[in-house]
Design a protein around this motif. Structure first.
Motif, mmCIF file in Angstrom:
data_model
loop_
_atom_site.group_PDB
_atom_site.id
_atom_site.type_symbol
_atom_site.label_atom_id
_atom_site.label_comp_id
_atom_site.label_asym_id
_atom_site.label_seq_id
_atom_site.Cartn_x
_atom_site.Cartn_y
_atom_site.Cartn_z
ATOM 1 N N HIS A 19 15.008 46.993 67.461
ATOM 2 C CA HIS A 19 13.529 46.920 67.557
ATOM 3 C C HIS A 19 13.207 47.927 66.382
ATOM 4 N N GLY A 20 13.872 48.752 65.983
ATOM 5 C CA GLY A 20 13.678 49.569 64.770
ATOM 6 C C GLY A 20 12.836 50.875 65.185
ATOM 7 N N GLY A 21 12.442 50.836 66.429
ATOM 8 C CA GLY A 21 11.560 52.094 66.988
ATOM 9 C C GLY A 21 12.424 53.125 67.427
ATOM 10 N N LEU A 22 11.536 54.149 68.082
ATOM 11 C CA LEU A 22 12.291 55.390 68.688
ATOM 12 C C LEU A 22 12.067 55.439 70.028
ATOM 13 N N THR A 23 12.959 55.840 70.792
ATOM 14 C CA THR A 23 12.839 55.904 72.325
ATOM 15 C C THR A 23 13.338 57.234 72.502
ATOM 16 N N ARG A 27 12.809 60.401 69.753
ATOM 17 C CA ARG A 27 11.446 60.773 69.321
ATOM 18 C C ARG A 27 11.116 62.053 69.686
ATOM 19 N N GLU A 28 11.939 62.806 70.461
ATOM 20 C CA GLU A 28 11.783 64.507 70.684
ATOM 21 C C GLU A 28 12.636 64.903 69.618
ATOM 22 N N GLU A 29 13.630 64.469 68.931
ATOM 23 C CA GLU A 29 14.166 64.994 67.761
ATOM 24 C C GLU A 29 13.451 64.989 66.616
ATOM 25 N N ARG A 30 12.992 63.793 66.406
ATOM 26 C CA ARG A 30 12.376 63.666 65.188
ATOM 27 C C ARG A 30 10.962 64.498 65.163
ATOM 28 N N VAL A 69 5.612 56.878 63.440
ATOM 29 C CA VAL A 69 5.973 58.463 63.699
ATOM 30 C C VAL A 69 5.722 59.189 62.074
ATOM 31 N N GLU A 70 5.924 58.401 60.988
ATOM 32 C CA GLU A 70 5.772 58.914 59.640
ATOM 33 C C GLU A 70 4.104 59.029 59.625
#
Length: 141
Positions: A19-23, A27-30, A69-70
């Protein structure tokens, strides 16, 4: 009776595309913040999610697309990240921003972390200030 299968062939036929998304932890790390803060950002509409089917077990899950996120990182910066970039204590940076009239957005009482809009920091002329005795300069575009 037995059936012989090629595991790699079955895996490629049964898995869906990534999917290319963050889970979760990604997400927390980014975003360099806790899961509860990310959840509040999502609930407040500051981060958009999409529901996708996971590539491993085909269960629907909510992810934050990388582009979202970006976009968030370009629009907002947390007080702690800003202080780290400037090489100063977060309270000194907060005092400087308060003196310049830069207000946190979104409301830190609702989110749990103090975020500022990058354009407001730049507009108030606080983005390029150097800490006393340091040669660090932070520039926002």
């Amino acid at each position: 009776m037995a059936v012989l299968v090629d595991v790699e062939e079955v895996r490629t036929l049964t898995r869906v595309a990534n999917h290319g998304g963050l889970t979760g932890e990604a997400r927390e790390e980014r975003l360099q913040t806790a899961d509860r803060v990310v959840s509040k950002l999502i609930a407040g509409g500051h981060l958009k999610t999409v529901t996708v089917v996971t590539s491993v077990n085909r269960c629907p899950t909510a992810v934050v697309p990388i582009e979202e996120v970006e976009r968030f990182e370009q629009e907002f910066v947390s007080l702690f990240v800003l202080a780290k970039q400037r090489g100063r204590h977060f309270r000194a940076v907060k005092k400087e921003l308060d003196t310049a009239g830069v207000k946190p957005a979104p409301d830190p009482d609702q989110i749990g972390v103090t975020y500022y809009r990058r354009r407001e920091i730049a507009a108030k002329g606080t983005a390029n200030r150097q800490p006393a005795g340091k040669g660090i300069q932070v520039t926002y575009t």
